[in-house]
Design an enzyme around this catalytic site. Sequence first.
Site, PDB file in Angstrom:
ATOM      1  N   GLU A  17      33.965 -21.957  -7.366  1.00 32.94           N
ATOM      2  CA  GLU A  17      33.477 -23.210  -6.778  1.00 32.94           C
ATOM      3  C   GLU A  17      32.757 -24.050  -7.822  1.00 32.94           C
ATOM      4  OE1 GLU A  17      31.107 -21.611  -3.632  1.00 32.94           O
ATOM      5  OE2 GLU A  17      32.664 -21.925  -2.131  1.00 32.94           O
ATOM      6  N   GLY A  42      29.800 -17.057   0.722  1.00 33.75           N
ATOM      7  CA  GLY A  42      31.156 -16.539   0.903  1.00 33.75           C
ATOM      8  C   GLY A  42      31.700 -15.837  -0.331  1.00 33.75           C
ATOM      9  N   THR A  48      35.450 -23.256  -0.113  1.00 33.08           N
ATOM     10  CA  THR A  48      35.587 -21.952   0.541  1.00 33.08           C
ATOM     11  C   THR A  48      34.522 -21.804   1.626  1.00 33.08           C
ATOM     12  OG1 THR A  48      36.525 -20.921  -1.440  1.00 33.08           O
ATOM     13  CG2 THR A  48      35.457 -19.447   0.149  1.00 33.08           C
ATOM     14  N   ASP A  70      33.351 -29.065  -0.244  1.00 39.58           N
ATOM     15  CA  ASP A  70      32.915 -27.686  -0.156  1.00 39.58           C
ATOM     16  C   ASP A  70      31.675 -27.570   0.730  1.00 39.58           C
ATOM     17  OD1 ASP A  70      32.683 -25.101  -2.781  1.00 39.58           O
ATOM     18  OD2 ASP A  70      32.865 -24.983  -0.592  1.00 39.58           O
ATOM     19  N   GLY A  71      31.416 -26.371   1.187  1.00 36.72           N
ATOM     20  CA  GLY A  71      30.250 -26.136   2.027  1.00 36.72           C
ATOM     21  C   GLY A  71      29.042 -25.749   1.191  1.00 36.72           C
ATOM     22  N   ALA A  72      27.985 -25.383   1.860  1.00 32.35           N
ATOM     23  CA  ALA A  72      26.778 -24.894   1.178  1.00 32.35           C
ATOM     24  C   ALA A  72      25.975 -24.042   2.148  1.00 32.35           C
ATOM     25  CB  ALA A  72      25.927 -26.059   0.673  1.00 32.35           C
ATOM     26  N   THR A  87      33.168 -23.979   6.818  1.00 35.56           N
ATOM     27  CA  THR A  87      33.128 -25.447   6.945  1.00 35.56           C
ATOM     28  C   THR A  87      34.277 -26.050   6.152  1.00 35.56           C
ATOM     29  OG1 THR A  87      30.720 -25.246   7.070  1.00 35.56           O
ATOM     30  CG2 THR A  87      31.628 -27.465   6.854  1.00 35.56           C
TER      31      THR A  87
END
Length: 225
Positions: free
Chosen positions: A105, A99, A28, A83-85, A31
Amino acid sequence: LENSNPKQLAAEQAVAYIQDGMTVGLGTGSTAYWAIQQIGKNVHSGLQIKAVATSIQSEKLAAELGIPLIPFSEVKEINVTIDGADEVDGAWNLIKGGGGALLREKIIASSSKELIIVVDESKVVDQLGKFHLPVEVVKFGYELTRHKLSMLGCEPNLRMEDQRPYTTDNGNYILDCDFKQISRPGECHDAINSIPGVVDNGLFIAMAAKVIVGYKDGSVKELQK
Ligand code: DER
């Protein structure tokens, strides 16, 4: 060539790891958005995968792109999650949750054989904590939970949206906790999650298998430990 940006560069390099027959976790955020877009293109070109999403937002995007989503009852094993960070430190511990999707996640990341984190260079830090740590708490008695969190040495702020408390996909609140710096992320993670009323927090300890970074100069690099 599309005007690719650092987040898009990192995301597309991560998607190259996805093979036919895999079950993929869709992250989510802005990115992960690019990863989902690229996966959609690859599915359109014949890539055979099944996917689970870490938020309603990502689920909707995946559905729009024709990425086959499966219910958790059908999930045997998730091969890879991208996934993003919000922050990544030298040990690849993460702060996530900017987010608001940290709970789903972490559930999906913890059921994945491999978690690939995709970020731009601004997320790579020496020490976690400049980004306020998101903590998901149940609504009931959240003021008491907030007080207990503050006793750990942070300033917890209720996340608001449109002048009302933000509510996650799971119907909970988020307290964004300003720790200034988090010197022992593992201990901090455990102390937070032992507070009654806390559902989970945005510290992802030793969960990332790969970290791919996109840079402003147009380069992209898979970090080595
Ligand atoms: O909320 C989240 O966990 C997101 O993955 C966040 O950590 C990164 O969002 P971004 O890719 O939009 O910066």
